[in-house]
Design a protein around this motif. Sequence first.
Motif, PDB file in Angstrom:
ATOM      1  N   THR A 139     -55.290 128.980  68.389  1.00 27.11           N
ATOM      2  CA  THR A 139     -54.797 128.144  69.439  1.00 27.11           C
ATOM      3  C   THR A 139     -55.068 126.905  68.697  1.00 27.11           C
ATOM      4  O   THR A 139     -55.994 126.536  68.326  1.00 27.11           O
ATOM      5  N   GLN A 140     -53.961 126.103  68.891  1.00 23.44           N
ATOM      6  CA  GLN A 140     -54.167 124.677  68.313  1.00 23.44           C
ATOM      7  C   GLN A 140     -53.295 123.784  69.225  1.00 23.44           C
ATOM      8  O   GLN A 140     -52.222 123.986  69.792  1.00 23.44           O
ATOM      9  N   LEU A 141     -53.602 122.508  69.264  1.00 18.33           N
ATOM     10  CA  LEU A 141     -53.048 121.428  69.964  1.00 18.33           C
ATOM     11  C   LEU A 141     -53.072 120.099  69.110  1.00 18.33           C
ATOM     12  O   LEU A 141     -54.524 119.851  68.556  1.00 18.33           O
ATOM     13  N   GLY A 142     -52.050 119.476  68.866  1.00 16.75           N
ATOM     14  CA  GLY A 142     -52.031 118.372  67.984  1.00 16.75           C
ATOM     15  C   GLY A 142     -51.261 117.322  68.343  1.00 16.75           C
ATOM     16  O   GLY A 142     -50.410 117.422  69.349  1.00 16.75           O
ATOM     17  N   LEU A 143     -51.283 115.936  68.018  1.00 15.92           N
ATOM     18  CA  LEU A 143     -50.878 114.865  68.280  1.00 15.92           C
ATOM     19  C   LEU A 143     -50.260 114.012  66.947  1.00 15.92           C
ATOM     20  O   LEU A 143     -51.026 114.002  66.108  1.00 15.92           O
ATOM     21  N   ASP A 144     -49.264 113.774  66.908  1.00 12.42           N
ATOM     22  CA  ASP A 144     -48.648 113.238  65.466  1.00 12.42           C
ATOM     23  C   ASP A 144     -47.702 111.976  65.895  1.00 12.42           C
ATOM     24  O   ASP A 144     -47.179 111.815  66.916  1.00 12.42           O
ATOM     25  N   TYR A 145     -48.036 111.035  64.904  1.00 16.13           N
ATOM     26  CA  TYR A 145     -47.275 109.551  65.043  1.00 16.13           C
ATOM     27  C   TYR A 145     -46.207 109.721  63.697  1.00 16.13           C
ATOM     28  O   TYR A 145     -46.839 109.838  62.506  1.00 16.13           O
ATOM     29  N   ALA A 146     -45.017 109.733  64.004  1.00 13.64           N
ATOM     30  CA  ALA A 146     -43.944 109.492  62.788  1.00 13.64           C
ATOM     31  C   ALA A 146     -43.938 108.238  62.160  1.00 13.64           C
ATOM     32  O   ALA A 146     -43.513 107.229  62.668  1.00 13.64           O
ATOM     33  N   VAL A 147     -44.556 108.118  60.780  1.00 14.25           N
ATOM     34  CA  VAL A 147     -44.580 106.947  60.252  1.00 14.25           C
ATOM     35  C   VAL A 147     -43.199 106.474  59.442  1.00 14.25           C
ATOM     36  O   VAL A 147     -42.934 105.273  59.868  1.00 14.25           O
ATOM     37  N   THR A 148     -42.449 107.476  59.119  1.00 18.39           N
ATOM     38  CA  THR A 148     -41.093 107.384  58.798  1.00 18.39           C
ATOM     39  C   THR A 148     -40.467 108.498  59.319  1.00 18.39           C
ATOM     40  O   THR A 148     -41.086 109.453  59.748  1.00 18.39           O
ATOM     41  N   PRO A 149     -39.229 108.879  59.251  1.00 15.14           N
ATOM     42  CA  PRO A 149     -38.556 109.818  59.777  1.00 15.14           C
ATOM     43  C   PRO A 149     -38.975 111.078  58.918  1.00 15.14           C
ATOM     44  O   PRO A 149     -38.963 112.216  59.671  1.00 15.14           O
ATOM     45  N   SER A 150     -39.513 111.287  57.762  1.00 13.69           N
ATOM     46  CA  SER A 150     -39.751 112.371  57.273  1.00 13.69           C
ATOM     47  C   SER A 150     -41.426 112.516  56.939  1.00 13.69           C
ATOM     48  O   SER A 150     -41.805 113.554  56.366  1.00 13.69           O
ATOM     49  N   VAL A 151     -42.076 111.514  57.360  1.00 11.92           N
ATOM     50  CA  VAL A 151     -43.633 111.535  57.125  1.00 11.92           C
ATOM     51  C   VAL A 151     -44.351 111.358  58.493  1.00 11.92           C
ATOM     52  O   VAL A 151     -43.871 110.310  59.290  1.00 11.92           O
ATOM     53  N   ALA A 152     -45.262 112.141  58.895  1.00  8.35           N
ATOM     54  CA  ALA A 152     -46.036 111.699  59.982  1.00  8.35           C
ATOM     55  C   ALA A 152     -47.722 112.076  59.728  1.00  8.35           C
ATOM     56  O   ALA A 152     -47.844 112.809  58.779  1.00  8.35           O
ATOM     57  N   VAL A 153     -48.197 111.416  60.400  1.00  8.35           N
ATOM     58  CA  VAL A 153     -49.771 111.562  60.396  1.00  8.35           C
ATOM     59  C   VAL A 153     -50.121 111.952  61.923  1.00  8.35           C
ATOM     60  O   VAL A 153     -49.742 111.627  62.891  1.00  8.35           O
ATOM     61  N   GLY A 154     -51.437 112.686  61.877  1.00  4.91           N
ATOM     62  CA  GLY A 154     -51.647 113.173  63.438  1.00  4.91           C
ATOM     63  C   GLY A 154     -53.263 113.647  63.138  1.00  4.91           C
ATOM     64  O   GLY A 154     -53.970 113.754  62.251  1.00  4.91           O
ATOM     65  N   GLY A 173     -66.649 132.487  67.580  1.00  2.00           N
ATOM     66  CA  GLY A 173     -65.471 131.648  67.661  1.00  2.00           C
ATOM     67  C   GLY A 173     -65.955 130.472  66.819  1.00  2.00           C
ATOM     68  O   GLY A 173     -66.874 129.968  66.304  1.00  2.00           O
ATOM     69  N   LEU A 174     -64.617 129.653  66.203  1.00  2.00           N
ATOM     70  CA  LEU A 174     -64.791 128.288  65.595  1.00  2.00           C
ATOM     71  C   LEU A 174     -63.994 127.574  66.258  1.00  2.00           C
ATOM     72  O   LEU A 174     -62.775 127.614  66.643  1.00  2.00           O
ATOM     73  N   ASP A 175     -64.391 126.189  66.564  1.00  2.12           N
ATOM     74  CA  ASP A 175     -63.673 125.147  66.856  1.00  2.12           C
ATOM     75  C   ASP A 175     -63.735 124.095  65.703  1.00  2.12           C
ATOM     76  O   ASP A 175     -64.711 123.820  65.247  1.00  2.12           O
ATOM     77  N   GLU A 176     -62.423 123.582  65.711  1.00  6.12           N
ATOM     78  CA  GLU A 176     -62.406 122.721  64.571  1.00  6.12           C
ATOM     79  C   GLU A 176     -61.357 121.525  65.115  1.00  6.12           C
ATOM     80  O   GLU A 176     -60.647 121.660  65.758  1.00  6.12           O
ATOM     81  N   ILE A 177     -61.735 120.331  64.538  1.00  6.21           N
ATOM     82  CA  ILE A 177     -60.812 119.130  64.622  1.00  6.21           C
ATOM     83  C   ILE A 177     -60.550 118.192  63.177  1.00  6.21           C
ATOM     84  O   ILE A 177     -61.156 118.595  62.451  1.00  6.21           O
ATOM     85  N   GLY A 178     -59.305 118.133  63.140  1.00  6.23           N
ATOM     86  CA  GLY A 178     -58.920 117.627  61.859  1.00  6.23           C
ATOM     87  C   GLY A 178     -57.784 116.618  61.974  1.00  6.23           C
ATOM     88  O   GLY A 178     -57.323 116.079  63.012  1.00  6.23           O
ATOM     89  N   ALA A 179     -57.515 115.970  60.743  1.00  5.50           N
ATOM     90  CA  ALA A 179     -56.479 114.891  60.558  1.00  5.50           C
ATOM     91  C   ALA A 179     -55.667 115.501  59.637  1.00  5.50           C
ATOM     92  O   ALA A 179     -55.888 116.274  58.566  1.00  5.50           O
ATOM     93  N   ARG A 180     -54.158 115.190  59.723  1.00  2.44           N
ATOM     94  CA  ARG A 180     -53.207 115.877  58.904  1.00  2.44           C
ATOM     95  C   ARG A 180     -51.952 114.824  58.455  1.00  2.44           C
ATOM     96  O   ARG A 180     -51.960 113.820  59.375  1.00  2.44           O
ATOM     97  N   ILE A 181     -51.567 115.132  57.489  1.00  4.85           N
ATOM     98  CA  ILE A 181     -50.201 114.639  57.065  1.00  4.85           C
ATOM     99  C   ILE A 181     -49.088 115.388  57.011  1.00  4.85           C
ATOM    100  O   ILE A 181     -49.521 116.649  56.661  1.00  4.85           O
TER     101      ILE A 181
END
Length: 187
Positions: A139-154, A173-181
Amino acid sequence: MRNFIVSGLALVALTAGTAQAQISEFRLGVVAHDLARNIEDGVQISGQIVFDSPDFLSPVWSPRPYLYGSFNSAGNTNLGAAGFLWTGNFSERWSVDGGFGVAYHDGVRDVSQLPPSDPDRIRLANSRALLGSRFLFHTQLGLDYAVTPSVAVGVYYEHFSNGQILGQGRNQGLDEIGARISWRFGR
């Protein structure tokens, strides 16, 4: 239960693998691993391919199929997953998504088959998550911000667990938190 899992993975693969399937997004992330117990060392490097939602999934709010891989920098548990991702935009630049899938891992399932005084049992119990089953729910839950129409960070949170459905006994189980592009294609 194993047939259910294989059928689910096959559905995701067929959904993502049809001739009309297009890659919607590619995500690359760095993930803090095993947050709840902090037994396993290392960070995870993750990659996720998200496909366009096929038309036949529109009755269930058009989830996008995904394939996911997460690799541990310290040689601990690596994971691969497939599932569905629902995304909602709440402004022009901000979006939130939630996903559900099935994962497979190469980590430790359990140590109960080893004698209590066995050095391997003691080492594994103190250094590895005991996941109880090769197959886990993802299961996953994410929040993203579109820096440009084709690139987002979250940022995102994910949980891997057998839920006492896919396995018996151990379920740390494993719980993880991360940052992504994310690189978005024609979204």
